[in-house]
Motif scaffolding. Structure first.
Motif, PDB file in Angstrom:
ATOM      1  N   PHE A  67       0.820  -1.213   0.000  1.00  0.00           N
ATOM      2  CA  PHE A  67       0.000   0.000   0.000  1.00  0.00           C
ATOM      3  C   PHE A  67       0.853   1.262   0.000  1.00  0.00           C
ATOM      4  O   PHE A  67       0.607   2.189  -0.740  1.00  0.00           O
ATOM      5  N   SER A  84       2.939   1.725  -3.422  1.00  0.00           N
ATOM      6  CA  SER A  84       2.373   1.862  -4.753  1.00  0.00           C
ATOM      7  C   SER A  84       0.975   2.454  -4.827  1.00  0.00           C
ATOM      8  O   SER A  84       0.257   2.172  -5.743  1.00  0.00           O
ATOM      9  N   CYS A  85       0.563   3.300  -3.867  1.00  0.00           N
ATOM     10  CA  CYS A  85      -0.749   3.919  -4.045  1.00  0.00           C
ATOM     11  C   CYS A  85      -0.619   5.324  -4.617  1.00  0.00           C
ATOM     12  O   CYS A  85      -1.615   5.969  -4.900  1.00  0.00           O
ATOM     13  N   THR A 126      -4.269   6.982  -5.732  1.00  0.00           N
ATOM     14  CA  THR A 126      -5.498   6.181  -5.638  1.00  0.00           C
ATOM     15  C   THR A 126      -6.285   6.631  -4.398  1.00  0.00           C
ATOM     16  O   THR A 126      -5.954   7.645  -3.789  1.00  0.00           O
TER      17      THR A 126
END
Lengths: 131, 123
Positions: B16, B19-20, B68
């Motif tokens: 998380f 890579s968010c 995201t």
């Protein structure tokens, strides 16, 4: 038993990381109509690179007649994004005339959050070349 | 069993955190290239105007932010990276700020393209 479960967990994590890193390869399809720009190939190639940057691709290949980019993956709450690979083929069709084909390849993992970028990239190239 | 839980939690947290959100940036030179400015150099930002001093356009700078979880980005988020790219390209200031916003699923996309300029009366 504990040790075995632990090893399995580690392997699972590694496998997920590897699969997430996999990408598919774009293909130049002859059935896709070529978009023609009334510009020299060098300028169109530069516009292709700029279009990839604007749409969030890391440029992974930059050759005189081919440009490729990969969109980094993002993990979301419900659906993430990224993982697409785009290929842009350029063909000189005379003086100041360049044909372009774009193809988006979606990867198996995270396909739900992926989209086809062909139109956006051609629009960005057009914008860049008419400025 | 605790070890397994900890490992799984660590993997999830790492996934998380790492890579968010992504930040991509670059500069491309428009003509002559110049030496980078020092790290502490304060790049001027002209949002809706142009510098009064004579200048030359030297670089195109791009910063691309994606997040995201429906979290958006703005020019303020991109400014530190824009200034860094401007310094690397040797620019004194940035002008012609062009922003674009879009969305893919729950990922909010922000892109900004600016022009790096160099004052000609200080050379």
């Amino acid at each position: 038993m504990k040790k075995r479960a632990f090893v399995q967990m580690i392997l699972l994590c590694l496998a997920s990381a590897l699969v997430a890193g996999c990408a598919s390869t774009p293909v130049a399809r002859d059935v896709t109509p070529m978009t023609v720009f009334q510009q020299p190939i060098e300028r169109v190639q530069k516009a292709a690179v700029d279009a990839l940057v604007v749409t969030g691709f890391d440029v992974t290949k930059q050759e005189p007649t081919y440009v490729e980019g990969f969109r980094p993956r993002k993990v979301g709450l419900f659906v993430g994004s990224g993982g697409e690979t785009v290929g842009i083929w350029l063909a000189e069709q005379g003086r100041n005339k360049t044909g372009v084909r774009v193809d988006t390849a979606k990867s198996f993992v995270g396909i739900v959050g992926q989209k086809n970028w062909d139109t956006e990239i051609l629009n960005e190239m057009n914008k860049s070349l008419t400025q | 069993m605790n070890t397994i839980r900890s490992t799984l939690a660590l993997c999830l947290v790492a996934l998380f955190i790492v890579s968010c959100a992504t930040t991509q940036s670059r500069y491309s030179i428009l003509g002559n290239s110049y030496h980078p400015k020092p790290e502490e150099y304060d790049v001027q930002v002209f949002r809706d105007s142009a510098p009064q001093r004579p200048f030359v356009r030297i670089s195109r700078l791009d910063v691309h932010l994606e997040k995201t979880h429906f979290i958006g980005s703005s020019l303020d988020d991109a400014l530190p990276e824009l200034k860094k790219q401007a310094r690397l390209s040797g620019a004194d200031a940035i002008i012609d700020i062009r922003e674009s916003f879009s969305m893919v699923g729950e990922t909010r996309i922000y892109h900004v393209t600016v022009t790096g300029v160099r004052y000609t009366d200080s050379q």
